[in-house]
Design a protein around this motif. Structure first.
Motif, short mmCIF file in Angstrom:
data_model
loop_
_atom_site.label_atom_id
_atom_site.label_comp_id
_atom_site.label_asym_id
_atom_site.label_seq_id
_atom_site.Cartn_x
_atom_site.Cartn_y
_atom_site.Cartn_z
N GLY A 60 4.96 8.31 14.22
CA GLY A 60 5.87 9.04 13.34
C GLY A 60 5.18 10.18 12.61
N PHE A 61 3.88 10.13 12.49
CA PHE A 61 3.13 11.19 11.80
C PHE A 61 2.89 12.35 12.77
CE2 PHE A 61 1.98 7.29 9.49
CZ PHE A 61 2.39 7.65 8.22
N ARG A 62 3.89 13.20 12.89
CA ARG A 62 3.82 14.33 13.83
C ARG A 62 3.54 15.65 13.12
NH1 ARG A 62 8.45 11.56 15.33
NH2 ARG A 62 9.75 13.14 14.32
N PRO B 193 -1.00 17.60 8.65
CA PRO B 193 -2.13 17.31 9.53
C PRO B 193 -2.00 15.89 10.11
CG PRO B 193 -2.74 16.90 7.25
CD PRO B 193 -1.28 17.29 7.23
N THR B 194 -1.83 15.79 11.38
CA THR B 194 -1.59 14.48 11.99
C THR B 194 -2.76 13.52 11.79
OG1 THR B 194 -2.41 15.33 14.10
CG2 THR B 194 -0.03 15.42 13.73
N TRP B 195 -3.99 14.05 11.77
CA TRP B 195 -5.17 13.17 11.67
C TRP B 195 -5.27 12.47 10.32
CZ3 TRP B 195 -5.58 18.48 11.23
CH2 TRP B 195 -6.10 18.97 10.04
N MET B 196 -4.52 12.94 9.34
CA MET B 196 -4.62 12.34 8.01
C MET B 196 -4.21 10.86 8.03
SD MET B 196 -3.07 13.94 4.55
CE MET B 196 -2.88 12.97 3.04
N TRP B 197 -3.23 10.52 8.89
CA TRP B 197 -2.81 9.12 9.01
C TRP B 197 -2.92 8.61 10.45
CZ3 TRP B 197 -3.31 7.08 4.63
CH2 TRP B 197 -3.03 7.82 3.48
N ARG B 198 -2.91 9.49 11.42
CA ARG B 198 -3.14 9.06 12.80
C ARG B 198 -4.63 9.15 13.10
NH1 ARG B 198 -0.02 7.88 16.72
NH2 ARG B 198 -1.31 8.84 18.33
N ASP C 288 8.00 8.45 7.69
CA ASP C 288 6.89 8.20 8.62
C ASP C 288 6.16 6.92 8.24
OD1 ASP C 288 7.65 10.63 9.65
OD2 ASP C 288 6.03 11.76 8.71
N ALA C 289 5.88 6.74 6.95
CA ALA C 289 5.19 5.53 6.50
C ALA C 289 6.08 4.30 6.66
CB ALA C 289 4.75 5.69 5.05
N TYR C 290 7.40 4.49 6.49
CA TYR C 290 8.29 3.33 6.59
C TYR C 290 8.36 2.79 8.02
CZ TYR C 290 11.79 0.15 4.80
OH TYR C 290 12.46 -0.99 4.39
N ARG C 291 8.14 3.65 8.99
CA ARG C 291 8.04 3.18 10.37
C ARG C 291 6.85 2.23 10.51
NH1 ARG C 291 7.85 6.98 15.88
NH2 ARG C 291 7.25 5.30 17.33
N VAL D 60 0.88 -1.16 0.00
CA VAL D 60 0.00 0.00 0.00
C VAL D 60 0.92 1.22 0.00
CG1 VAL D 60 -1.85 1.23 1.17
CG2 VAL D 60 -1.69 -1.26 1.37
N ALA D 61 0.79 2.07 -1.01
CA ALA D 61 1.60 3.29 -1.12
C ALA D 61 0.67 4.48 -0.92
CB ALA D 61 2.28 3.36 -2.49
N VAL D 62 0.99 5.35 0.03
CA VAL D 62 0.04 6.37 0.45
C VAL D 62 0.62 7.77 0.30
CG1 VAL D 62 -0.96 4.73 2.09
CG2 VAL D 62 0.75 6.37 2.89
N GLU D 63 -0.28 8.76 0.28
CA GLU D 63 0.11 10.16 0.20
C GLU D 63 0.63 10.61 1.56
OE1 GLU D 63 -2.04 14.50 -0.53
OE2 GLU D 63 -3.11 12.68 -1.11
N ALA D 64 1.83 10.14 1.89
CA ALA D 64 2.45 10.43 3.18
C ALA D 64 3.95 10.45 3.00
CB ALA D 64 2.06 9.36 4.21
#
Length: 667
Positions: A321-323, A326-331, A298-301, A290-294
């Motif tokens: 890692g998503f600090r 916008p943090t809510w986009m992946w957290r 951060d995604a590799y963690r 899965v490859a994401v707009e991130a």
């Protein structure tokens, strides 16, 4: 709105009607369109404001031998306006002017009869007259029209145009009571440059619109009325936004790249449905990533966690890692659930068969530089020192996103690191074989991680330096980087597995729908969806999401806290409104079929795009663009009412939500 492209003249008229809303249903107002092109614009203005429409023919006086250059214009009542600069500059004689005027006067009289027939001209005395054209250059035609109107003693004259040079708008403001120029592009080349469709308007169309306005009925059926029956017969049922396995697998076929979008970065149903579709593709169709707009690091963690590596004990820890905003986009709760599922799924498989989670974006300039150095510290301390020295040119710019560096480099106030970051990437690639041999399969992945981070630093350096020079160039650079990363990932995973890797991509509709089918493409923008289609025309599928109303997690401005905001009902003339009129809570539209729903949606429609910022007060300008949906996507899932995605950090502001617009009257 200086860079706004109108779909056509009627779209431009709808925008003008909004800007002229203070005249809606006021007594004593009449709208005059300059035919032919100004009448479709004026029709929408008159309909939107609830006032009568008529035509005010004006003829340009073309310079002999250079007909495209106006030396003036004429209007009814014997009004003649000359551009003295053109006349004097080209030495045009009075006899020549008289001949052109006589010829155009005859054509003007013919057109007045053709448009109005035996009907009398409207009474303008004591009324507010709104004069509308489809655009201006020199404004000679409109000045002639204004003089013709003034002879009939109106109470007020308003000029309204979709596009014109700022200087022309300022000059006209000295002649009339109000000037409304929807856009003032700089530089201004022609009115047609502000339209997606600026085709010639025949006299028959002008007459039809005038008759329709007189009867106050639409001159032509809209897509919302002509396409509903066809759409209803072609809809594919979904459950919580997910089609059946038979439909999903049939749509995907043997494609290696399946790009699944979202109409906002904060809608629960988009995240949840996309995750469930991805699970089925991983379980049953052999998709391995899965490859994401991130951001990549951060995604590799998360990738390390879901593949049973790294130090994180839970999916929630891996998502820390998503600090960056916008943090809510992946957290958020939906990504948390998916990451937990992917870890459990992978634990049943051997190392090479496990699926991963990767980022495509380039914002992590400083973080990626740190990751390169950390990798080299472990495998080649001497190379790590060289990397520190090269990346030290970023030390003067604070912050995590690189904007301070970009500003300084773009305006000559700081050092450009371009050569250094490229040298670092080349140095890393030159030693690839030696580094990878040290650790086997893990070494292959860790080197790839370091190489991608070095590529991110190089791309981010260009991006931040370019972003201060123009939106199109920085947007294109970013999406090219995402495409390059996707193709590099596919090559790496394919080489490891000995067969082509199949990858699901998660990103916003604006990145994944083919830009050539939207006004983005008309502005010179490309995107990931277009690049993947060009690279793999028969080997990819583009799937979008839409919604009509509900709530969304978004900020009121960049860097502000997350809020749970109300999504306004979609605008008339939009894809979302048309799907709402279908009358079903959710469905999938297969646009890859050669007929049926795709044909019903072939015309240009508005499409809504909400990113991490939502500005309902400027909805049309901030969140809509024109599209031809069947050329943009292979399929679209519509969920009529949706809810906000749940951030892992739920603030009091988010919990409270947005006060309804009806408060307190609606309580």
């Amino acid at each position: 709105m200086d860079d706004r492209l109108f779909s056509d003249r009627r779209d431009a008229g709808s925008v003008l009607a909004g800007l002229l809303g203070h005249y809606r249903e006021l007594p004593g107002v009449v709208v005059l369109g300059l035919p032919p092109g100004g009448v479709p614009v004026a029709y929408e203005v008159a309909a939107g404001l609830g006032h009568p429409l008529d035509a005010l023919p004006v003829r340009k006086l073309g310079t002999p031998g250079r007909e495209e250059l106006a030396m003036g214009a004429i209007a009814g009542g014997g009004v003649i306006v000359l551009d003295e600069d053109v006349v004097r500059g080209l030495g045009i004689q009075s006899d020549t002017i008289r001949q052109v005027v006589e010829r155009e006067a005859r054509e003007l009289a013919r057109r007045e009869r053709a448009y109005r027939g035996d009907a009398p001209a409207p009474e303008l005395g004591g009324r507010t007259v709104i004069v509308v054209d489809d655009g201006l250059a020199t404004g000679a035609g409109l000045r002639a029209a204004v003089r013709a109107v003034r002879q009939r003693e109106p109470a007020r004259i308003v000029v309204a145009v979709p596009a014109a040079p700022r200087s022309t708008c300022q000059e006209l403001s000295a002649l009339v009571d109000e000037v409304v120029c929807a856009t003032t592009p700089t530089p201004f080349f022609s009115a047609g440059e502000s339209y997606w469709n600026f085709s010639r308007i025949p006299d028959d169309e002008v007459r039809k619109l005038l008759r329709a306005a007189a009867a106050r009925v639409p001159a032509r059926a809209t897509p919302a009325t002509t396409g509903l029956a066809t759409l209803r017969s072609q809809l594919v049922p979904t459950r919580d936004g997910v089609p059946s396995d038979e439909v999903l697998f049939g749509l995907v076929g043997d494609a290696r790249f399946v790009l699944i979008g979202e109409a906002s970065h904060g809608t629960h149903e988009f995240y949840a449905a996309r995750a469930r579709m991805t699970r089925r593709l991983i379980e049953e169709k052999g998709f391995v990533a899965v490859a994401v707009e991130a951001d990549w690091p951060d995604a590799y963690r998360v990738n390390r966690y879901v593949r049973g590596r790294g130090d994180d004990a839970s999916a929630e820890e891996a998502l820390r890692g998503f600090r960056r905003f916008p943090t809510w986009m992946w957290r958020n709760a939906d990504v948390l659930e998916f990451a937990g599922w992917l870890r459990e799924h992978n634990e049943r498989l051997d190392e090479r068969a496990r699926s991963g989670f990767y980022g495509l974006d380039l914002y992590s300039l400083h973080h990626s530089a740190d990751e390169v150095i950390a990798y080299l510290d472990a495998v080649d301390p001497g190379a790590a020192e060289r990397a520190r020295d090269r990346y030290a040119c970023f030390d003067h710019s604070d912050g995590d996103d690189g904007q301070a560096y970009g500003f300084a480099a773009a305006f000559g106030a700081g050092e450009s690191c371009e050569r250094r970051v490229v040298d670092q990437l080349v140095d890393l690639q030159r030693n690839a074989l030696r580094y990878q041999r040290a650790q086997g399969l893990l070494g292959e992945d860790e080197f790839f991680h370091a190489e991608r981070n070095a590529a991110v630093v190089a791309a981010a350096e260009r991006y931040y330096r370019t972003m201060f020079g123009g939106r199109v160039s920085s947007w294109n650079l970013r999406d090219r980087h995402m495409a390059d990363t996707l193709f590099a990932l596919a090559e790496h995973l394919g080489w490891q597995r000995g067969e082509p890797a199949r990858i699901v991509v998660w990103a916003h509709n604006s990145h994944l729908g083919d830009a050539r089918a939207t006004e983005m493409g008309a502005r010179g923008e490309l995107n990931l969806g277009r690049l993947v289609r060009e690279h793999n025309p028969e080997d990819c599928r583009l799937i979008g999401f839409t919604t009509y109303t509900g709530t969304v997690t978004a900020a009121r401005d960049w860097g502000h806290p997350a809020e749970r905001k109300n999504v306004r009902p979609a605008l008339p003339g939009s894809v979302e409104e048309l799907f709402h009129e279908v009358g079903h809570a959710e469905f999938l539209v297969d646009l890859a079929r050669p007929a049926g729903a795709a044909d019903a949606l072939r015309g240009a429609l508005l499409e809504r795009a909400i990113g991490v910022v939502y500005r309902p007060g400027t909805e049309r300008r901030s969140h809509y663009f024109q599209t031809r949906l069947p050329d943009q996507f292979d399929a679209v899932v519509h969920i009529d009412e949706t809810g906000a995605v749940e951030p892992l950090e739920r603030t009091a502001r988010w919990e409270r939500g947005e006060v309804p617009e009806t408060y307190p009257a609606g309580v």
